[in-house]
Motif scaffolding. Structure first.
Motif, PDB file in Angstrom:
ATOM      1  N   UNK A   1     -14.953   6.612 -18.023  1.00 58.85           N
ATOM      2  CA  UNK A   1     -15.563   5.393 -18.533  1.00 58.85           C
ATOM      3  C   UNK A   1     -14.468   4.589 -19.216  1.00 58.85           C
ATOM      4  N   UNK A   2     -13.988   3.575 -18.531  1.00 59.88           N
ATOM      5  CA  UNK A   2     -12.818   2.845 -18.990  1.00 59.88           C
ATOM      6  C   UNK A   2     -13.181   1.807 -20.043  1.00 59.88           C
TER       7      UNK A   2
ATOM      8  N   UNK B   1     -13.690   5.592 -25.528  1.00 53.22           N
ATOM      9  CA  UNK B   1     -14.774   4.916 -26.243  1.00 53.22           C
ATOM     10  C   UNK B   1     -16.054   5.469 -25.631  1.00 53.22           C
ATOM     11  N   UNK B   2     -16.800   6.269 -26.362  1.00 53.40           N
ATOM     12  CA  UNK B   2     -17.874   7.047 -25.762  1.00 53.40           C
ATOM     13  C   UNK B   2     -19.043   6.208 -25.259  1.00 53.40           C
TER      14      UNK B   2
ATOM     15  N   UNK C   1     -11.844  12.036 -23.989  1.00 52.36           N
ATOM     16  CA  UNK C   1     -10.730  12.537 -23.184  1.00 52.36           C
ATOM     17  C   UNK C   1      -9.822  13.470 -23.976  1.00 52.36           C
ATOM     18  N   UNK C   2      -9.810  13.334 -25.299  1.00 52.39           N
ATOM     19  CA  UNK C   2      -8.967  14.216 -26.125  1.00 52.39           C
ATOM     20  C   UNK C   2      -9.427  15.670 -26.032  1.00 52.39           C
TER      21      UNK C   2
ATOM     22  N   UNK D   1      -5.731   5.938 -22.577  1.00 51.60           N
ATOM     23  CA  UNK D   1      -6.342   6.389 -21.332  1.00 51.60           C
ATOM     24  C   UNK D   1      -5.301   6.501 -20.221  1.00 51.60           C
ATOM     25  N   UNK D   2      -4.390   5.540 -20.175  1.00 54.34           N
ATOM     26  CA  UNK D   2      -3.329   5.556 -19.163  1.00 54.34           C
ATOM     27  C   UNK D   2      -2.448   6.796 -19.328  1.00 54.34           C
TER      28      UNK D   2
END
Length: 322
Positions: free
Chosen positions: A8-9, A49-50, A67-68, A94-95
């Motif tokens: 989820x970007x 960002x959830x 993602x962490x 994210x990248x």
């Protein structure tokens, strides 16, 4: 079990590519559970960002994990997103995560305009890539050195995958299912969801509107001339004469402004007009050919197929009125 992480970007997600891609993997799991076997895929949505908003929707969607907390995943799917320079700049965490996961063995796949975020990672450098044909200009402005092939539905290079636009991106998801599970499972998913599994090109769906996002007014004048005189035969020399330039300088200037050679531009404009005529159903193929300045049916057929990927007769059958 293969872990598939839908990312989820930070941009605004386009829900169609996200939900239908998830459903393909769910149908693959169904193939196994109907036979009394364990599901093959563990599907989750991850992000930094959830909570993410969806394009043109009155609701948002929430990631299951940050993602962490994702130590290792097998495949990352980047769905279609509204992306620009600001959104990419805000996605540095994210990248970095995508690059690290790829180094640790994860495969990365972008759907439609998800290619913008994938391109920002640098993982597409030196590789062919695809995205929605309508996003071509914006993509090339941000990533001018990449090998963008918007005619292709799927690109595959060393565990990096990209897909064309809209629902054609589902062909990439089916491609992954076939790679991981075999043809039988991919066909099962395609039949249940009624997806054309062997679609290989976006070309028949591309609408050419002319590249005019530049500031060369003289070249725009030539573009307008081409578009309002599609029934005429025209050469590069004639166009160069219209703006008092020699052929070489004109061709260089035209391509610098439009990223397309004059000959290719003429062909694209004429074939777009031919497509519209074939769609209306009022003219046969020969009449359409004459209306766009061609008199040789073989030359017309070859040019039409080069631009659209199919013959004029196939296009008329596929898109023409009954």
């Amino acid at each position: 079990m293969k872990e598939v992480s839908f990312l989820l970007t930070n941009g605004v997600l386009k829900p169609s590519s996200l939900f239908t891609a998830i459903e393909v993997f769910e149908k693959a799991n169904q193939f196994y559970t109907e036979r009394g076997e364990r599901p093959f895929y563990k599907i989750e949505m991850v992000g930094s960002d959830l909570t993410q908003h969806l394009q043109n929707s009155y609701f948002s969607i929430q990631a299951t994990r940050d993602i962490k907390s994702v130590g290792k995943t097998d495949c990352i799917i980047i769905p279609a997103t509204e992306y620009n320079k600001t959104a990419i700049r805000d996605s540095s965490e994210m990248i970095a995560w995508i690059v690290q996961q790829y180094k640790e063995g994860a495969e990365i796949a972008s759907l439609c305009t998800g290619a913008f975020l994938l391109a920002a990672t640098g993982l597409l450098n030196g590789k062919e890539c695809s995205t929605h044909w309508k996003a071509q200009e914006a993509f090339m402005q941000l990533f001018p050195d990449l090998q963008l092939c918007t005619d292709k539905v799927i690109t595959d290079s060393n565990g990096i995958y990209t897909a064309g636009g809209g629902l054609s991106s589902l062909n990439l998801v089916l491609y992954l299912v076939e790679k991981y599970n075999g043809r039988e499972v991919a066909l099962y998913c395609a039949k249940l969801l009624q997806i054309d599994i062997d679609r290989h090109s976006q070309s028949p769906f591309i609408i050419f509107s002319g590249q005019k996002e530049h500031h060369d007014e003289e070249i725009k004048m030539i573009q307008d001339f081409i578009e309002t005189n599609i029934e005429e035969k025209m050469s590069v020399d004639q166009l160069a004469d219209r703006c008092d330039m020699n052929r070489v300088n004109f061709s260089r200037r035209f391509k610098r402004a439009t990223r397309t050679s004059p000959i290719e531009y003429i062909q694209r404009v004429k074939m777009e007009a031919a497509k519209r005529s074939l769609e209306s159903g009022r003219k046969n193929v020969n009449e359409v050919m004459y209306s766009v300045g061609y008199v040789d049916i073989k030359a017309f057929r070859n040019t039409f197929k080069k631009v659209t990927g199919i013959t004029p007769w196939e296009y008329k059958t596929k898109f023409g009125q009954a």
